[in-house]
Design a protein around this motif. Structure first.
Motif, PDB file in Angstrom:
ATOM      1  N   GLN A  72    -101.628  15.209  -2.853  1.00  0.00           N
ATOM      2  CA  GLN A  72    -101.633  16.650  -3.079  1.00  0.00           C
ATOM      3  C   GLN A  72    -101.724  17.417  -1.767  1.00  0.00           C
ATOM      4  O   GLN A  72    -101.055  18.443  -1.578  1.00  0.00           O
ATOM      5  CB  GLN A  72    -102.801  17.017  -3.992  1.00  0.00           C
ATOM      6  CG  GLN A  72    -102.695  16.463  -5.399  1.00  0.00           C
ATOM      7  CD  GLN A  72    -103.913  16.790  -6.232  1.00  0.00           C
ATOM      8  OE1 GLN A  72    -104.519  17.851  -6.106  1.00  0.00           O
ATOM      9  NE2 GLN A  72    -104.308  15.860  -7.094  1.00  0.00           N
ATOM     10  N   ASP A  75     -98.498  17.396   0.131  1.00  0.00           N
ATOM     11  CA  ASP A  75     -97.468  18.164  -0.570  1.00  0.00           C
ATOM     12  C   ASP A  75     -97.549  19.653  -0.234  1.00  0.00           C
ATOM     13  O   ASP A  75     -96.551  20.368  -0.277  1.00  0.00           O
ATOM     14  CB  ASP A  75     -97.611  17.956  -2.081  1.00  0.00           C
ATOM     15  CG  ASP A  75     -96.428  18.518  -2.850  1.00  0.00           C
ATOM     16  OD1 ASP A  75     -95.283  18.414  -2.356  1.00  0.00           O
ATOM     17  OD2 ASP A  75     -96.636  19.060  -3.947  1.00  0.00           O
ATOM     18  N   ASP A 140     -87.785   9.294  -7.284  1.00  0.00           N
ATOM     19  CA  ASP A 140     -88.717   9.608  -8.364  1.00  0.00           C
ATOM     20  C   ASP A 140     -88.174  10.793  -9.151  1.00  0.00           C
ATOM     21  O   ASP A 140     -87.193  11.434  -8.758  1.00  0.00           O
ATOM     22  CB  ASP A 140     -90.108   9.919  -7.816  1.00  0.00           C
ATOM     23  CG  ASP A 140     -90.896   8.672  -7.444  1.00  0.00           C
ATOM     24  OD1 ASP A 140     -91.131   7.841  -8.344  1.00  0.00           O
ATOM     25  OD2 ASP A 140     -91.259   8.518  -6.266  1.00  0.00           O
ATOM     26  N   ASP A 142     -89.748  13.554  -9.661  1.00  0.00           N
ATOM     27  CA  ASP A 142     -90.414  14.754  -9.180  1.00  0.00           C
ATOM     28  C   ASP A 142     -90.165  14.824  -7.680  1.00  0.00           C
ATOM     29  O   ASP A 142     -89.583  13.893  -7.096  1.00  0.00           O
ATOM     30  CB  ASP A 142     -91.913  14.716  -9.488  1.00  0.00           C
ATOM     31  CG  ASP A 142     -92.561  16.077  -9.282  1.00  0.00           C
ATOM     32  OD1 ASP A 142     -92.035  17.070  -9.810  1.00  0.00           O
ATOM     33  OD2 ASP A 142     -93.583  16.143  -8.582  1.00  0.00           O
ATOM     34  N   HIS A 144     -91.783  15.599  -3.771  1.00  0.00           N
ATOM     35  CA  HIS A 144     -92.904  15.810  -2.864  1.00  0.00           C
ATOM     36  C   HIS A 144     -92.376  16.442  -1.578  1.00  0.00           C
ATOM     37  O   HIS A 144     -91.234  16.228  -1.181  1.00  0.00           O
ATOM     38  CB  HIS A 144     -93.582  14.474  -2.559  1.00  0.00           C
ATOM     39  CG  HIS A 144     -94.852  14.586  -1.785  1.00  0.00           C
ATOM     40  ND1 HIS A 144     -94.881  14.696  -0.407  1.00  0.00           N
ATOM     41  CD2 HIS A 144     -96.155  14.610  -2.192  1.00  0.00           C
ATOM     42  CE1 HIS A 144     -96.130  14.771  -0.005  1.00  0.00           C
ATOM     43  NE2 HIS A 144     -96.927  14.723  -1.053  1.00  0.00           N
ATOM     44  N   ARG A 165     -86.185  22.033  -7.782  1.00  0.00           N
ATOM     45  CA  ARG A 165     -87.309  22.036  -6.846  1.00  0.00           C
ATOM     46  C   ARG A 165     -86.831  21.944  -5.400  1.00  0.00           C
ATOM     47  O   ARG A 165     -87.422  22.550  -4.506  1.00  0.00           O
ATOM     48  CB  ARG A 165     -88.267  20.889  -7.179  1.00  0.00           C
ATOM     49  CG  ARG A 165     -89.027  21.095  -8.479  1.00  0.00           C
ATOM     50  CD  ARG A 165     -89.961  19.942  -8.790  1.00  0.00           C
ATOM     51  NE  ARG A 165     -90.726  20.225  -9.996  1.00  0.00           N
ATOM     52  CZ  ARG A 165     -91.838  20.954 -10.050  1.00  0.00           C
ATOM     53  NH1 ARG A 165     -92.322  21.468  -8.926  1.00  0.00           N
ATOM     54  NH2 ARG A 165     -92.464  21.172 -11.188  1.00  0.00           N
ATOM     55  N   GLN A 316     -96.873  10.696  -7.648  1.00  0.00           N
ATOM     56  CA  GLN A 316     -95.490  10.556  -8.053  1.00  0.00           C
ATOM     57  C   GLN A 316     -95.338   9.887  -9.417  1.00  0.00           C
ATOM     58  O   GLN A 316     -94.512  10.319 -10.243  1.00  0.00           O
ATOM     59  CB  GLN A 316     -94.682   9.801  -6.988  1.00  0.00           C
ATOM     60  CG  GLN A 316     -95.006   8.321  -6.805  1.00  0.00           C
ATOM     61  CD  GLN A 316     -96.086   8.069  -5.790  1.00  0.00           C
ATOM     62  OE1 GLN A 316     -96.962   8.901  -5.567  1.00  0.00           O
ATOM     63  NE2 GLN A 316     -96.036   6.909  -5.153  1.00  0.00           N
ATOM     64  N   GLU A 318     -97.580   9.705 -11.898  1.00  0.00           N
ATOM     65  CA  GLU A 318     -98.067  10.606 -12.941  1.00  0.00           C
ATOM     66  C   GLU A 318     -97.003  11.636 -13.295  1.00  0.00           C
ATOM     67  O   GLU A 318     -96.815  11.968 -14.477  1.00  0.00           O
ATOM     68  CB  GLU A 318     -99.338  11.310 -12.467  1.00  0.00           C
ATOM     69  CG  GLU A 318    -100.555  10.401 -12.379  1.00  0.00           C
ATOM     70  CD  GLU A 318    -101.787  11.108 -11.871  1.00  0.00           C
ATOM     71  OE1 GLU A 318    -102.903  10.659 -12.188  1.00  0.00           O
ATOM     72  OE2 GLU A 318    -101.641  12.113 -11.138  1.00  0.00           O
ATOM     73  N   HIS A 319     -96.310  12.143 -12.294  1.00  0.00           N
ATOM     74  CA  HIS A 319     -95.253  13.123 -12.557  1.00  0.00           C
ATOM     75  C   HIS A 319     -94.064  12.477 -13.263  1.00  0.00           C
ATOM     76  O   HIS A 319     -93.436  13.094 -14.128  1.00  0.00           O
ATOM     77  CB  HIS A 319     -94.807  13.766 -11.241  1.00  0.00           C
ATOM     78  CG  HIS A 319     -95.909  14.508 -10.548  1.00  0.00           C
ATOM     79  ND1 HIS A 319     -95.858  14.880  -9.231  1.00  0.00           N
ATOM     80  CD2 HIS A 319     -97.115  14.945 -11.003  1.00  0.00           C
ATOM     81  CE1 HIS A 319     -96.961  15.523  -8.899  1.00  0.00           C
ATOM     82  NE2 HIS A 319     -97.743  15.560  -9.957  1.00  0.00           N
ATOM     83  N   ASN A 320     -93.746  11.232 -12.905  1.00  0.00           N
ATOM     84  CA  ASN A 320     -92.700  10.512 -13.630  1.00  0.00           C
ATOM     85  C   ASN A 320     -93.065  10.391 -15.110  1.00  0.00           C
ATOM     86  O   ASN A 320     -92.225  10.592 -15.996  1.00  0.00           O
ATOM     87  CB  ASN A 320     -92.519   9.105 -13.043  1.00  0.00           C
ATOM     88  CG  ASN A 320     -91.902   9.102 -11.664  1.00  0.00           C
ATOM     89  OD1 ASN A 320     -91.329  10.085 -11.225  1.00  0.00           O
ATOM     90  ND2 ASN A 320     -92.028   7.990 -10.968  1.00  0.00           N
ATOM     91  N   GLY A 322     -95.061  12.321 -16.841  1.00  0.00           N
ATOM     92  CA  GLY A 322     -94.956  13.632 -17.478  1.00  0.00           C
ATOM     93  C   GLY A 322     -93.529  13.968 -17.870  1.00  0.00           C
ATOM     94  O   GLY A 322     -93.273  14.491 -18.960  1.00  0.00           O
ATOM     95  N   PHE A 323     -92.587  13.662 -16.986  1.00  0.00           N
ATOM     96  CA  PHE A 323     -91.173  13.901 -17.288  1.00  0.00           C
ATOM     97  C   PHE A 323     -90.747  13.141 -18.544  1.00  0.00           C
ATOM     98  O   PHE A 323     -90.127  13.709 -19.454  1.00  0.00           O
ATOM     99  CB  PHE A 323     -90.321  13.485 -16.093  1.00  0.00           C
ATOM    100  CG  PHE A 323     -88.876  13.251 -16.419  1.00  0.00           C
ATOM    101  CD1 PHE A 323     -88.030  14.316 -16.692  1.00  0.00           C
ATOM    102  CD2 PHE A 323     -88.355  11.960 -16.462  1.00  0.00           C
ATOM    103  CE1 PHE A 323     -86.692  14.103 -17.007  1.00  0.00           C
ATOM    104  CE2 PHE A 323     -87.032  11.735 -16.771  1.00  0.00           C
ATOM    105  CZ  PHE A 323     -86.185  12.814 -17.051  1.00  0.00           C
TER     106      PHE A 323
END
Length: 379
Positions: A72, A75, A140, A142, A144, A165, A316, A318-320, A322-323
């Motif tokens: 975080q 980022d 990934d 998402d 960064h 993004r 990364q 966790e974001h994968n 979520g997607f």
């Protein structure tokens, strides 16, 4: 001159597998293409290499909260910050052999599947020491801040949101392209006879009338796969007579534990060590239980496989996850108890599993490697 050079970084397996997929696709497309894959870490200073790769694996396995904080923090840290300039300076001081190797290969075009070589090569281009376009493939679902390397020829995104993004962070829209994440040619024809479920189930000696769950540990080996498999095999209830394929990879201790479990559950468990036939194992599966690494996800989506996700690396992965959950292709289990509950729930609801498979197939980009080559090689 080599038409295409693909540079990866062996910090985790995903960046390397994406690079291998691009080279394999280039070879299948034109055997005389001469695509070359170089692991950048193999040409970096030994001390830097050990810290960069071992430190990452140690962090995600032993101090995930610290890794989450660093993910975080970096980022939100501007590229102009002192810490970022110091990081890039250390990388440059360690990269002499890598840059010499790139110049020796003399590529017409370069694709990087990790931001580190992209940053190094962009500096070389800006100083007139490197010709040819440099592209960056994000691996990934998402984005960064470290992947924002201004001035490259192009940026290759997994999804429209990742591309959005990229543009929102200042990359020029004309240089951002949605291609998906490259997967090996074995995953690129999901309807091929070699990837039919029943044929692969029979080939593995399993029962095609019973559902098959594929369970993997992931490239970083995070989590206790044998304990998860034991918990899964102990489930009781509707649909819980499923069979398990468990892939222990190169971890000898994990494979031995799985083999011991196999003796206690005859006919229900197939332990597998390191394999080059993951596409066939996935093809046999009705559900894949896995960590949400970018490349593993891309392979599952290419074959239209629903997923039950476990042990995501903070940031990364966790974001994968979520997607995939937003899109209806996966569920997420936070711990072993949750894994058992959700696995039993999916096995008892075949219609839900079928819907997740449809969503997975809709998201899949089995042609991603060819799309990247179309952009990079201009054909």
């Amino acid at each position: 001159m080599t038409p295409l050079l693909v540079l990866s970084v062996s910090a985790g397996n995903g960046h390397v597998r994406a690079a291998q997929a691009l080279c394999a696709a280039a070879q299948a497309r034109a055997p005389a293409c001469g695509a070359v894959h170089i692991d950048a870490m193999a040409h970096m200073a030994a001390g830097f290499r050990k810290i960069y790769t071992d430190w990452y694996l140690q962090l995600v396995q032993r101090a995930p909260d610290l890794w989450s904080y660093l993910h975080q923090k970096t980022d939100s840290t501007p590229h102009s910050a002192v810490s970022q300039r110091l990081r890039r300076g250390i990388e440059r001081a360690s990269a002499g052999a890598l840059l010499r190797e790139v110049r020796r290969v003399r590529p017409a075009a370069i694709v990087c599947t990790h931001f580190l070589p992209a940053e190094l090569l962009m500096r070389e281009r800006n100083r007139g020491r490197l010709d040819g376009p440099v592209w960056l493939q994000v691996t990934d679902y998402d984005l960064h801040n470290m992947w924002i390397v201004p001035g490259l020829q192009g940026y290759l995104a997994a999804t429209e949101e990742v591309a959005f993004r990229m543009r929102a962070r200042g990359l020029p829209a004309a240089h951002v392209h949605v291609t998906g994440i490259p997967v090996m040619p074995e995953f690129s024809v999901p309807d091929a006879p070699a990837l039919q479920r029943e044929a692969n189930v029979r080939r593995l000696g399993l029962d095609p009338t019973r559902r098959v769950v594929l369970m993997t540990a992931g490239g970083a080996g995070v989590g206790n796969l044998a304990a998860r498999v034991a918990h899964a095999l102990a489930l009781d209830g509707p649909g819980c007579d499923f069979q398990v394929i468990a892939v222990g990879g190169r971890n000898a201790a994990t494979l031995a534990a799985l083999q011991a479990l196999q003796a206690r559950h005859p006919g229900r468990l197939l332990p597998v060590g390191f394999t080059g036939e993951m596409h066939r194992l996935m093809a046999a599966a009705d559900l894949v239980v896995t960590k949400p690494g970018g490349l593993t996800i891309a392979e599952c989506l290419a074959l239209g496989k629903p997923m039950l996700l476990v042990s995501p690396i903070p940031g990364q992965e966790e974001h994968n996850a979520g997607f995939l959950m937003e899109e209806g292709a996966a569920w997420l289990a936070y711990d072993t108890i949750g894994l058992g509950y959700k696995l039993a729930g999916l096995m008892a609801a075949p219609e839900r599993l079928a819907h997740m498979a449809l969503r997975s197939r809709a998201l899949g980009r089995p042609d991603a490697a060819q799309c990247v080559l179309d952009r990079v090689l201009g054909t």
